[in-house]
Design a protein around this motif. Sequence first.
Motif, PDB file in Angstrom:
ATOM      1  N   PHE A  27       0.821  -1.210   0.000  1.00 11.87           N
ATOM      2  CA  PHE A  27       0.000   0.000   0.000  1.00 11.87           C
ATOM      3  C   PHE A  27       0.855   1.260   0.000  1.00 11.87           C
ATOM      4  O   PHE A  27       1.890   1.325   0.659  1.00 11.87           O
ATOM      5  CB  PHE A  27      -0.952   0.010   1.191  1.00 11.87           C
ATOM      6  N   ILE A  28       0.395   2.241  -0.732  1.00  9.70           N
ATOM      7  CA  ILE A  28       1.078   3.525  -0.835  1.00  9.70           C
ATOM      8  C   ILE A  28       0.102   4.589  -0.360  1.00  9.70           C
ATOM      9  O   ILE A  28      -0.995   4.727  -0.915  1.00  9.70           O
ATOM     10  CB  ILE A  28       1.537   3.817  -2.281  1.00  9.70           C
ATOM     11  N   PHE A  29       0.484   5.318   0.664  1.00  3.26           N
ATOM     12  CA  PHE A  29      -0.350   6.349   1.261  1.00  3.26           C
ATOM     13  C   PHE A  29       0.206   7.707   0.867  1.00  3.26           C
ATOM     14  O   PHE A  29       1.350   8.022   1.186  1.00  3.26           O
ATOM     15  CB  PHE A  29      -0.361   6.205   2.786  1.00  3.26           C
ATOM     16  N   LEU A  30      -0.593   8.489   0.156  1.00 10.50           N
ATOM     17  CA  LEU A  30      -0.175   9.829  -0.235  1.00 10.50           C
ATOM     18  C   LEU A  30      -0.749  10.843   0.736  1.00 10.50           C
ATOM     19  O   LEU A  30      -1.918  10.736   1.137  1.00 10.50           O
ATOM     20  CB  LEU A  30      -0.659  10.179  -1.647  1.00 10.50           C
ATOM     21  N   LEU A  70      -3.223   6.409 -11.706  1.00  9.54           N
ATOM     22  CA  LEU A  70      -4.501   6.571 -11.026  1.00  9.54           C
ATOM     23  C   LEU A  70      -5.285   5.263 -10.990  1.00  9.54           C
ATOM     24  O   LEU A  70      -6.128   5.073 -10.120  1.00  9.54           O
ATOM     25  CB  LEU A  70      -5.327   7.673 -11.693  1.00  9.54           C
ATOM     26  N   ARG A  71      -5.007   4.347 -11.902  1.00  5.75           N
ATOM     27  CA  ARG A  71      -5.680   3.031 -11.894  1.00  5.75           C
ATOM     28  C   ARG A  71      -5.283   2.213 -10.668  1.00  5.75           C
ATOM     29  O   ARG A  71      -5.984   1.264 -10.312  1.00  5.75           O
ATOM     30  CB  ARG A  71      -5.333   2.240 -13.152  1.00  5.75           C
ATOM     31  N   ASP A  72      -4.174   2.555 -10.029  1.00  6.38           N
ATOM     32  CA  ASP A  72      -3.719   1.844  -8.836  1.00  6.38           C
ATOM     33  C   ASP A  72      -4.345   2.384  -7.553  1.00  6.38           C
ATOM     34  O   ASP A  72      -4.140   1.823  -6.479  1.00  6.38           O
ATOM     35  CB  ASP A  72      -2.191   1.928  -8.732  1.00  6.38           C
ATOM     36  N   VAL A  73      -5.095   3.469  -7.644  1.00  7.51           N
ATOM     37  CA  VAL A  73      -5.709   4.084  -6.469  1.00  7.51           C
ATOM     38  C   VAL A  73      -6.907   3.254  -6.034  1.00  7.51           C
ATOM     39  O   VAL A  73      -7.784   2.923  -6.832  1.00  7.51           O
ATOM     40  CB  VAL A  73      -6.135   5.538  -6.764  1.00  7.51           C
ATOM     41  N   VAL A  74      -6.924   2.905  -4.742  1.00  7.93           N
ATOM     42  CA  VAL A  74      -8.026   2.105  -4.199  1.00  7.93           C
ATOM     43  C   VAL A  74      -8.949   2.920  -3.293  1.00  7.93           C
ATOM     44  O   VAL A  74     -10.086   2.526  -3.057  1.00  7.93           O
ATOM     45  CB  VAL A  74      -7.506   0.860  -3.437  1.00  7.93           C
ATOM     46  N   ARG A  75      -8.458   4.050  -2.791  1.00 13.81           N
ATOM     47  CA  ARG A  75      -9.245   4.847  -1.850  1.00 13.81           C
ATOM     48  C   ARG A  75      -8.886   6.313  -2.015  1.00 13.81           C
ATOM     49  O   ARG A  75      -7.715   6.667  -2.142  1.00 13.81           O
ATOM     50  CB  ARG A  75      -8.926   4.409  -0.425  1.00 13.81           C
ATOM     51  N   GLN A  98     -11.300   6.910 -13.993  1.00 10.99           N
ATOM     52  CA  GLN A  98     -12.112   6.093 -14.890  1.00 10.99           C
ATOM     53  C   GLN A  98     -12.688   4.902 -14.129  1.00 10.99           C
ATOM     54  O   GLN A  98     -12.096   4.428 -13.165  1.00 10.99           O
ATOM     55  CB  GLN A  98     -11.246   5.596 -16.061  1.00 10.99           C
ATOM     56  N   ALA A  99     -13.819   4.406 -14.598  1.00  7.08           N
ATOM     57  CA  ALA A  99     -14.437   3.211 -14.003  1.00  7.08           C
ATOM     58  C   ALA A  99     -13.521   2.013 -14.230  1.00  7.08           C
ATOM     59  O   ALA A  99     -12.862   1.951 -15.269  1.00  7.08           O
ATOM     60  CB  ALA A  99     -15.809   2.981 -14.612  1.00  7.08           C
ATOM     61  N   PRO A 100     -13.443   1.114 -13.295  1.00  4.04           N
ATOM     62  CA  PRO A 100     -14.118   1.127 -11.997  1.00  4.04           C
ATOM     63  C   PRO A 100     -13.428   2.111 -11.049  1.00  4.04           C
ATOM     64  O   PRO A 100     -12.202   2.139 -10.949  1.00  4.04           O
ATOM     65  CB  PRO A 100     -13.980  -0.309 -11.498  1.00  4.04           C
ATOM     66  N   TYR A 101     -14.223   2.921 -10.419  1.00  6.36           N
ATOM     67  CA  TYR A 101     -13.708   3.999  -9.570  1.00  6.36           C
ATOM     68  C   TYR A 101     -13.224   3.466  -8.225  1.00  6.36           C
ATOM     69  O   TYR A 101     -13.744   2.478  -7.712  1.00  6.36           O
ATOM     70  CB  TYR A 101     -14.801   5.039  -9.327  1.00  6.36           C
ATOM     71  N   PRO A 102     -12.237   4.156  -7.635  1.00  5.55           N
ATOM     72  CA  PRO A 102     -11.820   3.774  -6.281  1.00  5.55           C
ATOM     73  C   PRO A 102     -12.915   4.121  -5.274  1.00  5.55           C
ATOM     74  O   PRO A 102     -13.807   4.928  -5.564  1.00  5.55           O
ATOM     75  CB  PRO A 102     -10.568   4.634  -6.037  1.00  5.55           C
ATOM     76  N   ALA A 103     -12.841   3.514  -4.110  1.00  5.11           N
ATOM     77  CA  ALA A 103     -13.732   3.899  -3.014  1.00  5.11           C
ATOM     78  C   ALA A 103     -13.430   5.352  -2.664  1.00  5.11           C
ATOM     79  O   ALA A 103     -12.292   5.810  -2.809  1.00  5.11           O
ATOM     80  CB  ALA A 103     -13.498   2.995  -1.804  1.00  5.11           C
ATOM     81  N   VAL A 121      -4.976  10.105  -1.274  1.00  4.71           N
ATOM     82  CA  VAL A 121      -5.282   8.806  -1.844  1.00  4.71           C
ATOM     83  C   VAL A 121      -4.433   7.713  -1.213  1.00  4.71           C
ATOM     84  O   VAL A 121      -3.359   7.967  -0.663  1.00  4.71           O
ATOM     85  CB  VAL A 121      -5.097   8.757  -3.377  1.00  4.71           C
ATOM     86  N   THR A 122      -4.955   6.496  -1.333  1.00  3.98           N
ATOM     87  CA  THR A 122      -4.215   5.290  -1.015  1.00  3.98           C
ATOM     88  C   THR A 122      -4.198   4.454  -2.286  1.00  3.98           C
ATOM     89  O   THR A 122      -5.230   4.282  -2.940  1.00  3.98           O
ATOM     90  CB  THR A 122      -4.895   4.498   0.115  1.00  3.98           C
ATOM     91  N   ALA A 123      -3.016   3.985  -2.652  1.00  3.57           N
ATOM     92  CA  ALA A 123      -2.872   3.149  -3.852  1.00  3.57           C
ATOM     93  C   ALA A 123      -2.359   1.777  -3.430  1.00  3.57           C
ATOM     94  O   ALA A 123      -1.877   1.584  -2.313  1.00  3.57           O
ATOM     95  CB  ALA A 123      -1.910   3.808  -4.827  1.00  3.57           C
TER      96      ALA A 123
END
Length: 129
Positions: A27-30, A70-75, A98-103, A121-123
Motif C-alpha cells: 500500500f502507498i499512502f499519499l 490513477l488506476r492503482d488508487v483504491v481509496r 475512470q471506471a471502476p472507480y476507487p472507493a 489517496v491510497t494506492a
Amino acid sequence: MEHHSFPDTCIPAAYGPYSHAVIAGDFIFLSGQTARDSNTGHLIEGDVAAQTLRCLEIVREILSKLELTLRDVVRVTVYLADIDDFDAMNRVYSVVFQAPYPARSTVQVRMPFGALVGVEVTAYKSRKG
C-alpha cells in the motif's frame, strides 16, 4: 516502510514535516494535496473545478514517481471547504478517474490557506510477480 519526498520536481514541496508518500507493504499512502503551484508553492487561483484538477495532477505526478497510475488508487478522500461545491468537484473527478472507480469519501472541512479542495489517496501495488 519507505518514505518519499520529491524536492526539485514539479511536485510542490511539503508545507510541513511530512512525506509526500509512504509505502507500507503493498500500500502507498499519499499525503493530502491542495492545488498549489509547483514554482511558487502558493495556492493557484480558480474555482473548485480548477483546484480539483490541480490536486489530481499533483497526485498523478506523485504516483508516477512511484511507477503507479490513477488506476492503482483504491481509496480517495476529498476534503471540500464548502460541501455545496460537491457537484463541481465531482464533474472534474469523474473525468480524471475512470471506471471502476476507487472507493471515496467526501467531507466538508476547514481547509488551510484558503484552499477550496484537498485530495488524499491510497494506492495498491502488488510486489508479487
